[in-house]
Design a protein around this motif. Structure first.
Motif, short mmCIF file in Angstrom:
data_model
loop_
_atom_site.label_atom_id
_atom_site.label_comp_id
_atom_site.label_asym_id
_atom_site.label_seq_id
_atom_site.Cartn_x
_atom_site.Cartn_y
_atom_site.Cartn_z
N VAL A 1 0.93 -1.11 0.07
CA VAL A 1 -0.06 0.20 0.00
C VAL A 1 0.86 1.11 -0.04
CG1 VAL A 1 -1.67 1.35 1.27
CG2 VAL A 1 -1.90 -1.13 1.16
N LEU A 2 1.93 1.16 0.83
CA LEU A 2 2.78 2.22 0.95
C LEU A 2 3.62 2.73 -0.20
CD1 LEU A 2 4.37 2.35 4.57
CD2 LEU A 2 2.81 4.03 3.58
N ILE B 1 -0.62 1.75 -9.29
CA ILE B 1 -1.85 1.31 -9.16
C ILE B 1 -1.63 -0.60 -9.07
CG2 ILE B 1 -3.90 0.60 -10.76
CD1 ILE B 1 -3.78 3.61 -11.50
N CYS B 2 -0.45 -0.81 -9.86
CA CYS B 2 -0.18 -2.28 -9.87
C CYS B 2 0.14 -2.72 -8.13
CB CYS B 2 1.04 -2.61 -10.51
SG CYS B 2 0.93 -2.46 -12.41
N CYS B 3 0.83 -1.76 -7.38
CA CYS B 3 1.20 -2.11 -6.16
C CYS B 3 -0.13 -2.25 -5.27
CB CYS B 3 1.82 -0.86 -5.57
SG CYS B 3 3.50 -0.85 -6.04
N TRP B 4 -1.14 -1.41 -5.54
CA TRP B 4 -2.43 -1.30 -4.74
C TRP B 4 -3.18 -2.44 -5.16
CZ3 TRP B 4 -3.10 4.59 -6.00
CH2 TRP B 4 -2.26 5.14 -4.96
N LEU C 1 -4.41 -5.66 -2.56
CA LEU C 1 -5.66 -6.14 -2.53
C LEU C 1 -5.81 -7.63 -2.68
CD1 LEU C 1 -8.38 -4.49 -2.41
CD2 LEU C 1 -8.64 -4.53 -5.05
N MET C 2 -4.81 -8.01 -3.46
CA MET C 2 -4.73 -9.47 -3.73
C MET C 2 -4.18 -10.36 -2.23
SD MET C 2 -3.44 -9.40 -7.53
CE MET C 2 -2.78 -11.17 -7.40
N GLU D 1 5.02 -11.13 -3.94
CA GLU D 1 4.26 -9.91 -4.51
C GLU D 1 4.90 -8.42 -4.37
OE1 GLU D 1 -0.55 -9.94 -4.39
OE2 GLU D 1 0.53 -9.82 -2.30
N ILE D 2 5.87 -8.45 -3.43
CA ILE D 2 6.77 -7.09 -3.26
C ILE D 2 7.67 -7.04 -4.40
CG2 ILE D 2 8.34 -6.19 -1.83
CD1 ILE D 2 6.73 -6.79 0.34
N GLY D 3 8.22 -8.20 -4.65
CA GLY D 3 9.13 -8.20 -5.62
C GLY D 3 8.41 -7.76 -7.29
N LEU D 4 7.14 -8.38 -7.48
CA LEU D 4 6.22 -7.96 -8.55
C LEU D 4 6.15 -6.18 -8.29
CD1 LEU D 4 3.72 -10.72 -9.11
CD2 LEU D 4 5.57 -9.93 -10.68
#
Lengths: 95, 200
Positions: free
Chosen positions: B128-129, B151-154, B158-159, B171-174
Protein backbone atom coordinates in the motif's frame (compact mmCIF):
# COMPACT_ATOMS: atom_id res chain seq x y z
CA UNK A 1 -8.75 50.14 -25.34
CA UNK A 2 -5.79 51.42 -23.36
CA UNK A 3 -2.39 50.07 -24.48
CA UNK A 4 0.14 49.70 -21.69
CA UNK A 5 3.80 50.42 -22.37
CA UNK A 6 5.93 47.30 -22.51
CA UNK A 7 8.62 47.18 -19.83
CA UNK A 8 11.86 48.07 -21.72
CA UNK A 9 13.90 45.86 -19.38
CA UNK A 10 11.88 42.81 -20.39
CA UNK A 11 11.19 43.78 -24.00
CA UNK A 12 14.52 42.40 -25.12
CA UNK A 13 14.84 38.93 -26.56
CA UNK A 14 17.54 37.53 -24.32
CA UNK A 15 16.37 39.15 -21.08
CA UNK A 16 12.82 37.99 -21.75
CA UNK A 17 14.10 34.46 -22.46
CA UNK A 18 16.05 34.43 -19.17
CA UNK A 19 13.07 35.67 -17.15
CA UNK A 20 10.73 33.16 -18.85
CA UNK A 21 13.08 30.31 -17.90
CA UNK A 22 13.47 31.56 -14.33
CA UNK A 23 9.71 31.95 -13.84
CA UNK A 24 9.37 28.20 -14.42
CA UNK A 25 12.03 26.96 -11.97
CA UNK A 26 13.02 27.69 -8.39
CA UNK A 27 16.55 28.61 -9.45
CA UNK A 28 18.90 27.87 -12.34
CA UNK A 29 22.61 28.13 -13.01
CA UNK A 30 24.38 30.07 -15.77
CA UNK A 31 25.03 26.98 -17.93
CA UNK A 32 21.35 26.01 -17.93
CA UNK A 33 20.39 29.52 -19.06
CA UNK A 34 23.14 29.60 -21.69
CA UNK A 35 22.15 26.21 -23.17
CA UNK A 36 18.46 27.04 -23.34
CA UNK A 37 18.82 30.56 -24.76
CA UNK A 38 21.67 29.71 -27.18
CA UNK A 39 23.33 32.97 -26.14
CA UNK A 40 27.05 33.63 -25.87
CA UNK A 41 28.48 33.69 -22.34
CA UNK A 42 29.47 37.37 -22.66
CA UNK A 43 26.08 38.57 -23.86
CA UNK A 44 24.21 36.46 -21.32
CA UNK A 45 26.40 37.79 -18.53
CA UNK A 46 25.65 41.41 -19.54
CA UNK A 47 21.88 40.79 -19.71
CA UNK A 48 21.87 38.96 -16.37
CA UNK A 49 23.57 42.00 -14.82
CA UNK A 50 20.90 44.30 -16.28
CA UNK A 51 18.13 42.13 -14.82
CA UNK A 52 19.95 42.09 -11.49
CA UNK A 53 20.36 45.89 -11.48
CA UNK A 54 16.61 46.22 -12.16
CA UNK A 55 15.98 44.01 -9.11
CA UNK A 56 14.24 41.36 -11.22
CA UNK A 57 16.62 38.53 -10.34
CA UNK A 58 18.97 37.55 -7.54
CA UNK A 59 22.41 36.32 -8.53
CA UNK A 60 24.43 34.13 -6.21
CA UNK A 61 28.01 33.19 -6.96
CA UNK A 62 29.39 30.06 -5.34
CA UNK A 63 31.94 27.30 -5.88
CA UNK A 64 30.95 23.79 -6.86
CA UNK A 65 33.86 21.32 -6.80
CA UNK A 66 36.37 24.16 -7.18
CA UNK A 67 34.53 25.62 -10.18
CA UNK A 68 32.69 28.95 -9.99
CA UNK A 69 28.93 28.62 -10.37
CA UNK A 70 26.42 31.43 -10.90
CA UNK A 71 22.92 30.72 -9.63
CA UNK A 72 20.01 32.96 -10.69
CA UNK A 73 16.60 33.22 -9.11
CA UNK A 74 13.66 35.47 -9.99
CA UNK A 75 12.65 37.97 -7.26
CA UNK A 76 9.07 38.95 -6.29
CA UNK A 77 9.68 42.24 -8.17
CA UNK A 78 10.70 40.20 -11.23
CA UNK A 79 7.57 38.05 -10.98
CA UNK A 80 5.40 41.18 -10.79
CA UNK A 81 7.21 42.76 -13.77
CA UNK A 82 6.80 39.56 -15.80
CA UNK A 83 3.11 39.39 -14.89
CA UNK A 84 2.58 43.03 -15.96
CA UNK A 85 4.54 42.43 -19.17
CA UNK A 86 2.37 39.42 -20.12
CA UNK A 87 -0.82 41.39 -19.32
CA UNK A 88 0.40 44.25 -21.50
CA UNK A 89 1.16 41.82 -24.32
CA UNK A 90 -2.32 40.37 -23.99
CA UNK A 91 -3.87 43.83 -24.50
CA UNK A 92 -1.83 44.27 -27.69
CA UNK A 93 -2.68 40.82 -28.96
CA UNK A 94 -6.30 41.02 -27.70
CA UNK A 95 -5.90 37.55 -26.13
CA UNK B 1 17.56 35.16 -32.91
CA UNK B 2 16.06 38.28 -34.46
CA UNK B 3 17.60 41.67 -33.65
CA UNK B 4 16.03 42.94 -30.45
CA UNK B 5 14.50 46.13 -31.90
CA UNK B 6 12.20 44.26 -34.28
CA UNK B 7 10.73 41.89 -31.69
CA UNK B 8 6.96 42.14 -32.04
CA UNK B 9 4.39 41.39 -29.33
CA UNK B 10 3.67 38.08 -31.07
CA UNK B 11 7.39 37.23 -31.05
CA UNK B 12 7.51 38.01 -27.32
CA UNK B 13 4.59 35.73 -26.57
CA UNK B 14 6.11 32.91 -28.64
CA UNK B 15 9.46 33.34 -26.92
CA UNK B 16 7.85 33.17 -23.47
CA UNK B 17 5.92 30.01 -24.41
CA UNK B 18 8.99 28.36 -25.91
CA UNK B 19 11.18 29.10 -22.86
CA UNK B 20 8.55 27.92 -20.39
CA UNK B 21 8.22 24.69 -22.40
CA UNK B 22 11.99 24.23 -22.42
CA UNK B 23 12.14 24.59 -18.65
CA UNK B 24 9.14 22.27 -18.23
CA UNK B 25 10.72 19.59 -20.41
CA UNK B 26 14.05 19.73 -18.62
CA UNK B 27 14.04 16.23 -17.13
CA UNK B 28 16.32 16.06 -14.14
CA UNK B 29 15.20 12.61 -13.03
CA UNK B 30 17.53 9.93 -14.38
CA UNK B 31 15.86 7.02 -12.55
CA UNK B 32 19.02 5.78 -10.81
CA UNK B 33 17.51 5.61 -7.32
CA UNK B 34 14.42 3.80 -8.61
CA UNK B 35 16.69 1.21 -10.23
CA UNK B 36 18.95 0.73 -7.21
CA UNK B 37 16.06 0.46 -4.76
CA UNK B 38 14.10 -1.72 -7.16
CA UNK B 39 16.88 -4.25 -7.78
CA UNK B 40 17.95 -4.41 -4.11
CA UNK B 41 14.39 -4.94 -2.87
CA UNK B 42 13.74 -7.51 -5.62
CA UNK B 43 16.93 -9.38 -4.66
CA UNK B 44 15.98 -9.28 -0.97
CA UNK B 45 12.48 -10.60 -1.76
CA UNK B 46 13.81 -13.54 -3.77
CA UNK B 47 16.52 -14.46 -1.24
CA UNK B 48 14.04 -14.09 1.60
CA UNK B 49 11.47 -16.30 -0.14
CA UNK B 50 13.93 -19.04 -1.12
CA UNK B 51 15.56 -18.97 2.34
CA UNK B 52 12.34 -19.22 4.32
CA UNK B 53 10.16 -21.34 2.00
CA UNK B 54 12.67 -23.87 0.70
CA UNK B 55 15.58 -23.76 3.17
CA UNK B 56 13.52 -22.98 6.32
CA UNK B 57 16.35 -20.76 7.54
CA UNK B 58 15.14 -17.72 9.55
CA UNK B 59 18.64 -16.18 9.43
CA UNK B 60 18.05 -15.39 5.76
CA UNK B 61 15.93 -12.42 6.84
CA UNK B 62 19.17 -10.59 7.65
CA UNK B 63 19.37 -9.96 3.91
CA UNK B 64 17.02 -7.01 4.50
CA UNK B 65 19.92 -5.22 6.20
CA UNK B 66 21.00 -4.37 2.64
CA UNK B 67 18.30 -1.69 2.80
CA UNK B 68 20.46 0.29 5.26
CA UNK B 69 23.39 0.19 2.82
CA UNK B 70 21.19 1.58 0.05
CA UNK B 71 19.93 4.23 2.45
CA UNK B 72 23.52 5.35 3.16
CA UNK B 73 24.25 5.36 -0.59
CA UNK B 74 21.09 7.43 -1.19
CA UNK B 75 22.10 10.09 1.34
CA UNK B 76 25.58 10.39 -0.24
CA UNK B 77 24.13 10.41 -3.77
CA UNK B 78 21.57 13.12 -2.99
CA UNK B 79 24.15 15.32 -1.25
CA UNK B 80 26.57 14.94 -4.16
CA UNK B 81 23.85 15.59 -6.72
CA UNK B 82 22.75 18.72 -4.90
CA UNK B 83 26.17 20.25 -5.51
CA UNK B 84 26.10 19.40 -9.23
CA UNK B 85 22.51 20.27 -10.06
CA UNK B 86 21.93 23.04 -12.55
CA UNK B 87 18.32 23.83 -11.70
CA UNK B 88 16.06 23.52 -8.72
CA UNK B 89 12.51 22.97 -9.83
CA UNK B 90 9.27 23.24 -7.87
CA UNK B 91 8.30 19.69 -8.86
CA UNK B 92 11.69 18.40 -7.66
CA UNK B 93 11.10 19.95 -4.24
CA UNK B 94 7.59 18.52 -3.94
CA UNK B 95 8.88 15.05 -4.90
CA UNK B 96 11.65 15.31 -2.31
CA UNK B 97 9.09 15.91 0.44
CA UNK B 98 6.80 13.15 -0.86
CA UNK B 99 9.62 10.55 -0.61
CA UNK B 100 10.69 11.89 2.80
CA UNK B 101 7.15 11.39 4.10
CA UNK B 102 7.16 7.88 2.59
CA UNK B 103 10.38 6.95 4.41
CA UNK B 104 9.01 8.27 7.72
CA UNK B 105 5.69 6.43 7.25
CA UNK B 106 7.56 3.25 6.26
CA UNK B 107 9.73 3.16 9.37
CA UNK B 108 6.78 4.03 11.63
CA UNK B 109 4.65 1.30 10.06
CA UNK B 110 7.38 -1.34 10.45
CA UNK B 111 8.05 -0.24 14.03
CA UNK B 112 4.33 -0.43 14.93
CA UNK B 113 3.82 -3.83 13.25
CA UNK B 114 6.86 -5.26 15.07
CA UNK B 115 5.72 -3.76 18.39
CA UNK B 116 2.27 -5.35 18.03
CA UNK B 117 3.83 -8.53 16.64
CA UNK B 118 1.59 -8.35 13.58
CA UNK B 119 4.38 -9.41 11.22
CA UNK B 120 1.99 -10.77 8.61
CA UNK B 121 0.68 -7.23 8.03
CA UNK B 122 4.10 -5.79 7.12
CA UNK B 123 4.22 -7.00 3.50
CA UNK B 124 0.64 -6.03 2.48
CA UNK B 125 1.04 -2.62 4.13
CA UNK B 126 4.38 -2.17 2.34
CA UNK B 127 2.52 -2.69 -0.93
CA UNK B 128 0.00 0.00 0.00
CA UNK B 129 2.77 2.41 1.03
CA UNK B 130 4.92 1.78 -2.07
CA UNK B 131 2.05 2.97 -4.22
CA UNK B 132 1.63 6.36 -2.50
CA UNK B 133 4.88 8.22 -3.37
CA UNK B 134 5.12 6.42 -6.70
CA UNK B 135 1.63 7.58 -7.70
CA UNK B 136 2.18 11.16 -6.50
CA UNK B 137 5.57 11.44 -8.26
CA UNK B 138 4.06 10.02 -11.44
CA UNK B 139 1.32 12.65 -11.34
CA UNK B 140 3.63 15.54 -10.44
CA UNK B 141 6.19 14.81 -13.17
CA UNK B 142 3.45 13.57 -15.53
CA UNK B 143 5.10 10.21 -16.10
CA UNK B 144 2.56 7.48 -16.76
CA UNK B 145 4.73 4.37 -16.00
CA UNK B 146 5.09 5.56 -12.39
CA UNK B 147 1.41 5.99 -11.63
CA UNK B 148 0.55 2.79 -13.51
CA UNK B 149 3.19 1.03 -11.38
CA UNK B 150 1.59 2.50 -8.25
CA UNK B 151 -1.81 1.13 -9.25
CA UNK B 152 -0.16 -2.30 -9.72
CA UNK B 153 1.12 -2.04 -6.11
CA UNK B 154 -2.41 -1.40 -4.84
CA UNK B 155 -3.89 -4.27 -6.89
CA UNK B 156 -1.22 -6.57 -5.42
CA UNK B 157 -2.06 -5.23 -1.93
CA UNK B 158 -5.72 -6.03 -2.55
CA UNK B 159 -4.78 -9.58 -3.60
CA UNK B 160 -2.53 -10.21 -0.61
CA UNK B 161 -5.25 -11.44 1.85
CA UNK B 162 -6.09 -14.20 -0.63
CA UNK B 163 -2.52 -15.40 -1.12
CA UNK B 164 -0.63 -17.76 1.26
CA UNK B 165 1.45 -15.50 3.54
CA UNK B 166 4.76 -17.08 2.43
CA UNK B 167 4.12 -15.86 -1.11
CA UNK B 168 3.24 -12.25 -0.27
CA UNK B 169 6.96 -11.38 -0.28
CA UNK B 170 6.97 -12.35 -3.97
CA UNK B 171 4.20 -9.81 -4.52
CA UNK B 172 6.60 -7.17 -3.21
CA UNK B 173 9.10 -8.32 -5.81
CA UNK B 174 6.46 -7.95 -8.52
CA UNK B 175 5.48 -4.53 -7.16
CA UNK B 176 9.02 -3.15 -7.34
CA UNK B 177 9.39 -4.43 -10.91
CA UNK B 178 6.19 -2.59 -11.88
CA UNK B 179 6.60 0.56 -9.80
CA UNK B 180 10.35 1.16 -9.65
CA UNK B 181 12.46 -1.00 -12.00
CA UNK B 182 10.41 -0.54 -15.19
CA UNK B 183 9.81 3.23 -14.67
CA UNK B 184 13.48 3.53 -13.61
CA UNK B 185 14.70 2.21 -16.98
CA UNK B 186 12.18 4.38 -18.85
CA UNK B 187 13.24 7.49 -16.89
CA UNK B 188 16.88 6.71 -17.61
CA UNK B 189 16.09 6.30 -21.33
CA UNK B 190 14.21 9.64 -21.39
CA UNK B 191 17.05 11.41 -19.54
CA UNK B 192 19.73 10.03 -21.90
CA UNK B 193 17.64 10.95 -24.95
CA UNK B 194 17.34 14.54 -23.69
CA UNK B 195 21.08 14.72 -22.95
CA UNK B 196 21.81 13.41 -26.44
CA UNK B 197 19.55 16.10 -27.92
CA UNK B 198 21.32 18.85 -25.95
CA UNK B 199 24.85 17.74 -26.86
CA UNK B 200 23.96 17.08 -30.55
Amino acid sequence: MEFKDLDPILHSQLRLAVISLLISVHEADFTFLKENTNATAGNLSVQINKLKEAGYIDVKKQFSHNYPQTICRITPKGIEAFDNYVKALQTYLKV
Amino acid sequence: MKPENIMTEKDSMELITSMINKAKNNFTERGLLYLIWGWVILGCCLISFVGSYYLHNPKVQWVWMAVYLVLIFQVIYIRRNRKHRRTRTYTGEINGYVWLVFMIALFLMIFICISFQTYQLIDPLLLVLYGVPTFLTGMVIKFRPLWVGAICCWILALMSPFIPSDFVVLEIGLAVVAAWITPGYLLSKRFNKQRGAVTA
